[in-house]
Write an enzyme that holds these catalytic residues in place. Structure first.
Site, short mmCIF file in Angstrom:
data_model
loop_
_atom_site.label_atom_id
_atom_site.label_comp_id
_atom_site.label_asym_id
_atom_site.label_seq_id
_atom_site.Cartn_x
_atom_site.Cartn_y
_atom_site.Cartn_z
NE ARG A 136 -3.09 0.53 3.20
CZ ARG A 136 -4.25 -0.67 3.19
NH1 ARG A 136 -4.93 -0.19 2.29
NH2 ARG A 136 -4.54 -1.61 3.97
CE1 TYR A 137 0.37 4.28 4.74
CE2 TYR A 137 0.89 1.44 4.68
CZ TYR A 137 0.32 3.16 4.77
OH TYR A 137 -0.61 3.04 6.56
CE LYS A 189 -0.15 1.22 10.74
NZ LYS A 189 0.13 -0.01 8.70
NE ARG A 249 -4.24 -8.50 7.95
CZ ARG A 249 -2.74 -8.18 8.60
NH1 ARG A 249 -2.18 -8.85 9.66
NH2 ARG A 249 -3.24 -6.88 8.98
CB CYS A 275 -7.94 -10.16 19.25
SG CYS A 275 -6.11 -10.23 19.02
CG ASP A 288 -9.17 -1.88 11.41
OD1 ASP A 288 -8.46 -0.52 11.35
OD2 ASP A 288 -7.86 -2.29 11.25
CB CYS A 310 -8.65 -11.06 14.12
SG CYS A 310 -7.76 -11.15 13.16
NE ARG A 365 5.61 1.79 5.72
CZ ARG A 365 4.91 3.45 5.79
NH1 ARG A 365 5.83 3.83 4.19
NH2 ARG A 365 4.29 4.35 5.67
CG ASP A 368 -5.31 0.38 8.55
OD1 ASP A 368 -5.35 1.04 7.16
OD2 ASP A 368 -4.33 -0.31 9.07
CB CYS A 399 -3.27 -16.03 16.12
SG CYS A 399 -3.21 -14.49 15.14
#
Ligand SMILES: *Cc1c(COP(=O)(O)O)cnc(C)c1O
Length: 396
Positions: free
Chosen positions: A121-122, A346, A143, A138, A302, A141, A125, A339, A134
């Site tokens: 996206r950037y 961000k 994702r 969470c 999010d 999450c 990076r 985001d 994981c």
């Protein structure tokens, strides 16, 4: 809130919900993973669930799996259904409702993947999604569309095309490994991935995003740390939301990473009923500094499907930053970000300290609400400059 939540102390909560015999294998990461609480029966054997939680667990099976390491489970308050640890990992019925503003892919990652698994996206990076698993899940999450493997969509990282993309794109200086949690890989597998990335000359530094130091500090072995230190500069961003998560085991795991020369940052998510209070945030950032972890970002939650009960208003995040700035060191203050929904990246949000500007000056407000004028530079008048030249000549 427990009285100790606000104290700068690092408690150990083992064995807690497990029998004393479990202590023999407690520090073995594989034992922790094998003994995760991942079913309604496991959960009910240990906790009295509320109706909202029981329904949530039953609904979670096709959305985002439940899984909680014994280490993390021990931080749960048995008698408090509003326990901040509980809200992060035990599903609730509210997850079953998708609010109109919510999305399956709130950060628009799928549309920014030149190769499956690689989010570019950037300009300089990339985010490299290397696994969908994981140590624990969470409930908020970002994702959850792919993470845990129970939903309809699956992460299919294409390793060779991803490495080739990174080799060809010389503008990429920085690769952030995430997922899922990259530290779930064996030392050997991770070593191979990092070695492959390190062989790309334009990649200047590597990062890993991981919640393993919090969910499974037993995984942070001396062997892992030694392997990581071969790949410097390598940074790790951990994910801590509440001061109670920083136990003595976690503090020791973070010390092993810091001693291996890994710069540590923390990313937290602002969550309703978990850390949406200045006292909790202050205790969190101060304990992080004691562990040599620099608070990096605090995210507005999010707009992930089924998260409305965990989200706060944006103004609460700004108030928290305002409650930190000036009251504690700048090292303790994370950047508050949203985001941008759909793929904005961000976006930083700050309290407004610039009260007014114009006519060659700005009016500023400090943390105590006092006002200060700061003028732009005054140009040197030509005649004064001329005089100074003449004075200088008279010194020769
Ligand atoms: C967060 C993120 C990064 C890293 O951003 P930093 O501000 O450098 O930490 C890179 N790519 C994507 C897609 C991200 O979401």
């Amino acid at each position: 809130m427990r009285p100790t939540d606000l104290e700068p102390t690092f408690l150990s909560h083992a064995p807690g919900y497990w029998p004393e015999e479990a202590m023999e294998t407690w520090s073995d990461a594989r034992w922790q993973l094998r003994n995760r609480v991942d079913s309604l029966a496991d959960l009910e054997a240990r906790l009295n669930l509320t109706d909202e939680e029981r329904a949530g667990v039953l609904l979670a099976g096709t959305k985002l799996a439940m899984s909680i390491t014994p280490h993390y489970f021990n931080l749960i308050d048995r008698d408090n259904p509003d326990c901040p640890i509980r809200r992060q990992v035990i599903p609730r019925i509210e997850e079953g409702w998708t609010a109109p503003e919510e999305l399956a892919d709130p950060c628009g990652e799928d549309s920014h993947m030149p190769v499956p698994g690689l989010v570019h996206r950037y300009p300089d990076r990339v985010l490299f999604l290397v696994t969908d698993r994981c140590a624990s899940y969470c409930r908020y999450c970002t994702r959850s569309r792919v993470v845990s493997g129970v939903g309809e969509q699956h992460l299919e990282t294409q390793w060779e095309p991803a490495f080739r993309y990174l080799e060809q794109h010389t503008e990429i200086r920085d690769v952030l490994l995430s997922g899922g949690d990259p530290l779930l890989f064996s030392d050997d597998r991770l070593d191979k991935i990092l070695t492959r990335l390190r062989a790309i000359p334009h990649i200047q530094f590597l990062r890993i995003g991981s919640r393993i130091p919090i969910f499974l500090p037993q995984r942070i072995t001396p062997e892992l740390c030694a392997m990581l230190s071969k790949h410097h500069p390598l940074f790790i961003s951990i994910h801590t939301n509440h001061p109670r998560e920083l136990t003595s085991e976690v503090r020791d795991a973070l010390a092993r990473l810091a001693n291996a020369g890994v710069p540590l940052g923390n990313q937290s998510v602002l969550l309703r009923g978990v850390n949406d209070h200045i006292d909790i945030q202050k205790a969190l950032v101060h304990k992080l500094l004691m562990c040599r972890v620099r608070p990096y970002y605090v995210y507005q939650c999010d707009l992930i499907n089924g998260s409305s009960h965990l989200r706060t208003s944006v103004s609460e995040g700004i108030s928290i930053i305002e409650g930190l700035r000036g009251h504690t060191t700048g090292y303790a203050i994370p950047q508050f970000v949203i985001d941008g929904p759909g793929g904005g990246g961000k976006i930083p949000l700050n309290p407004n300290y610039l009260v007014d500007s114009g006519n060659g000056r700005v009016t500023l407000r400090n943390y105590e609400n006092e006002l200060f004028d700061y003028p732009d530079p005054t140009p040197i008048p030509a005649n004064i400059l001329q005089n100074l030249h003449q004075q200088a000549l008279s010194h020769t």
